[in-house]
Scaffold this motif. Sequence first.
Motif, PDB file in Angstrom:
ATOM      1  N   ALA A   1       0.667  -1.397   0.079  1.00  9.76           N
ATOM      2  CA  ALA A   1       0.166   0.356   0.065  1.00  9.76           C
ATOM      3  C   ALA A   1       0.936   1.232  -0.481  1.00  9.76           C
ATOM      4  CB  ALA A   1      -0.614  -0.103   1.399  1.00  9.76           C
TER       5      ALA A   1
ATOM      6  N   ILE B   1       2.176   1.434  -3.629  1.00  7.85           N
ATOM      7  CA  ILE B   1       1.413   1.820  -4.353  1.00  7.85           C
ATOM      8  C   ILE B   1       0.985   3.854  -4.404  1.00  7.85           C
ATOM      9  CG2 ILE B   1      -0.848   1.282  -5.157  1.00  7.85           C
ATOM     10  CD1 ILE B   1      -0.515  -1.627  -4.942  1.00  7.85           C
TER      11      ILE B   1
ATOM     12  N   GLU C   1       1.352   5.974  -7.424  1.00  5.30           N
ATOM     13  CA  GLU C   1       0.394   7.242  -7.647  1.00  5.30           C
ATOM     14  C   GLU C   1       0.185   7.611  -7.872  1.00  5.30           C
ATOM     15  OE1 GLU C   1      -3.555   3.711  -7.334  1.00  5.30           O
ATOM     16  OE2 GLU C   1      -3.268   5.378  -5.786  1.00  5.30           O
TER      17      GLU C   1
ATOM     18  N   ALA D   1      -1.064   6.010 -11.918  1.00  6.69           N
ATOM     19  CA  ALA D   1      -1.386   4.630 -12.996  1.00  6.69           C
ATOM     20  C   ALA D   1      -1.803   5.297 -14.809  1.00  6.69           C
ATOM     21  CB  ALA D   1      -2.254   4.317 -12.397  1.00  6.69           C
TER      22      ALA D   1
ATOM     23  N   GLU E   1      -1.734  -7.851  -8.378  1.00  2.92           N
ATOM     24  CA  GLU E   1      -3.242  -6.643  -9.091  1.00  2.92           C
ATOM     25  C   GLU E   1      -3.069  -5.349  -8.682  1.00  2.92           C
ATOM     26  OE1 GLU E   1      -6.914  -7.195  -6.156  1.00  2.92           O
ATOM     27  OE2 GLU E   1      -4.937  -8.595  -4.942  1.00  2.92           O
ATOM     28  N   TRP E   2      -2.236  -5.316  -7.913  1.00  2.00           N
ATOM     29  CA  TRP E   2      -2.475  -2.578  -8.545  1.00  2.00           C
ATOM     30  C   TRP E   2      -2.418  -3.490 -10.270  1.00  2.00           C
ATOM     31  CZ3 TRP E   2       0.771   0.499 -10.770  1.00  2.00           C
ATOM     32  CH2 TRP E   2       0.012   1.692 -10.689  1.00  2.00           C
ATOM     33  N   CYS E   3      -1.059  -3.573 -10.776  1.00  2.95           N
ATOM     34  CA  CYS E   3      -0.654  -3.824 -11.904  1.00  2.95           C
ATOM     35  C   CYS E   3      -1.979  -4.388 -12.888  1.00  2.95           C
ATOM     36  CB  CYS E   3       0.188  -4.498 -12.030  1.00  2.95           C
ATOM     37  SG  CYS E   3       1.963  -2.669 -11.720  1.00  2.95           S
TER      38      CYS E   3
ATOM     39  N   ASN F   1      -4.765  -1.976 -13.541  1.00  2.00           N
ATOM     40  CA  ASN F   1      -4.955  -0.232 -14.170  1.00  2.00           C
ATOM     41  C   ASN F   1      -3.701  -0.733 -15.334  1.00  2.00           C
ATOM     42  OD1 ASN F   1      -4.989   1.857 -12.154  1.00  2.00           O
ATOM     43  ND2 ASN F   1      -4.285   0.023 -11.053  1.00  2.00           N
TER      44      ASN F   1
END
Length: 448
Positions: free
Chosen positions: A207, A210, A214, A219, A249-251, A254
């Motif tokens: 977190a 990320i 951001e 992103a 997962e974030w990748c 986005n």
Amino acid sequence: MTSTRTSPIATARRLVTEIPGPRSRELAARKLDAVAGGVGTTLPVYASAAHGGVLEDVDGNVFIDLGSGIAVTTVGSSAPRVVEAVTDQAGRFTHTCFMVTPYESYLEVAERLNRLTPGDHDKRTALFNSGAEAVENAVKIARSATGRQAVVVFDHAYHGRTTLTMAMTAKSVPYKHGFGPFAPEVYRAPLSYAYRDGGLSGAEAAARAIDQIEKQVGATNLAAVVIEPIQGEGGFIVPAPGFLPALAEWCRANGVAFVADEVQTGFARTGDMFASDHEGVVPDLIVTAKGIAGGLPLSAVTGRADLMDAVHPGGLGGTYGGNPLACAAALAVMDTIADEKLVERARRIEEVVKARLRSIQEKDDRVGDIRGRGAMIAVELVEPGSMTPAPALAKAVATYAHREGVIVLTCGTYGNVLRFLPPLAISDAELGEAFDVVEDAFATSGAS
């Protein structure tokens, strides 16, 4: 499983001269006159032969190898199948350039990598020469596929020595100092570093990273996040559980390519075929090299077919990429890993090495952290009773080991990490004898 491979040279440590011996000193003097000063060496000895887990120098000294040429000779030096495959290929042809007249072994390596790398999705592979070259091509692919430019890497990362990969690498000396300016649009995020994170969980560290990405990159500008699942030169830093899956997962959410740099961790080294497998992470692109071909220069980018095929024809390649000798070696390496159950062997090596290191740690509070997986284990050394890095101690332990016939490497942003990368072909006896020397090195360096 104990390795039973026979060796044409002594399978135990043997010292017949001082280290370095007279012949090695003679060659070192020649190096000063012939080789650029910027090319350094770790040990002051010159190799004449190597097999399995041992190396003989030109003076007849035999060393136990806990370095594997920096994680390259994973299946052992001069592994029989590799030697046989390369010899056979050399007798047929040594080069045509795959981009001129292709050959089947390149296809076979690509097919194997498509099957072996994480995920059962449709994949494609391109072959290159070095890890840095493959990392650079992974960035090219990600940029071409996404139409974006920015790349995020992490604290303590090492990705290579080209202009782009120097920008991606964290440590200045010796890798970046004096070589700028570097390639633009490369941004750095904080890594999960359990030993120095103050108890931050993997999810919390992700977190944090990320949030910074951001805010500082965005992103919609980001082509790729590139990360070593276990950092190599940065100090064998193993992210806390959950860090890598959260980033991946974030990748995905986005449209950012998640790129796993498995140059040092790949091919059974960590007790899984790839380090990404440990937490079930499926990279969009995975970069491999080092252990892929038993010592011959070969690297690869393997990934989602839609990303890999986004590059225009002729946009990927190189004169020597996927050289037929290296392809033959790679196929032999992958057969050896499977048939000799070297993934399981790596896990056994982890048990043995960590047990020995914990024994040292119980007596010596300068051993701050023991970490790693499989046959990729490290200790971070600190000043007694503190978290202050102790690079002089790391150097002293390594120097003692070298003088006593054991090849040990150091690493880390602070230069205070001893790393152990034995070939998976090393015998239990060789491993035990090597760590007897390592234990003596700590004892003679003034344990507190």
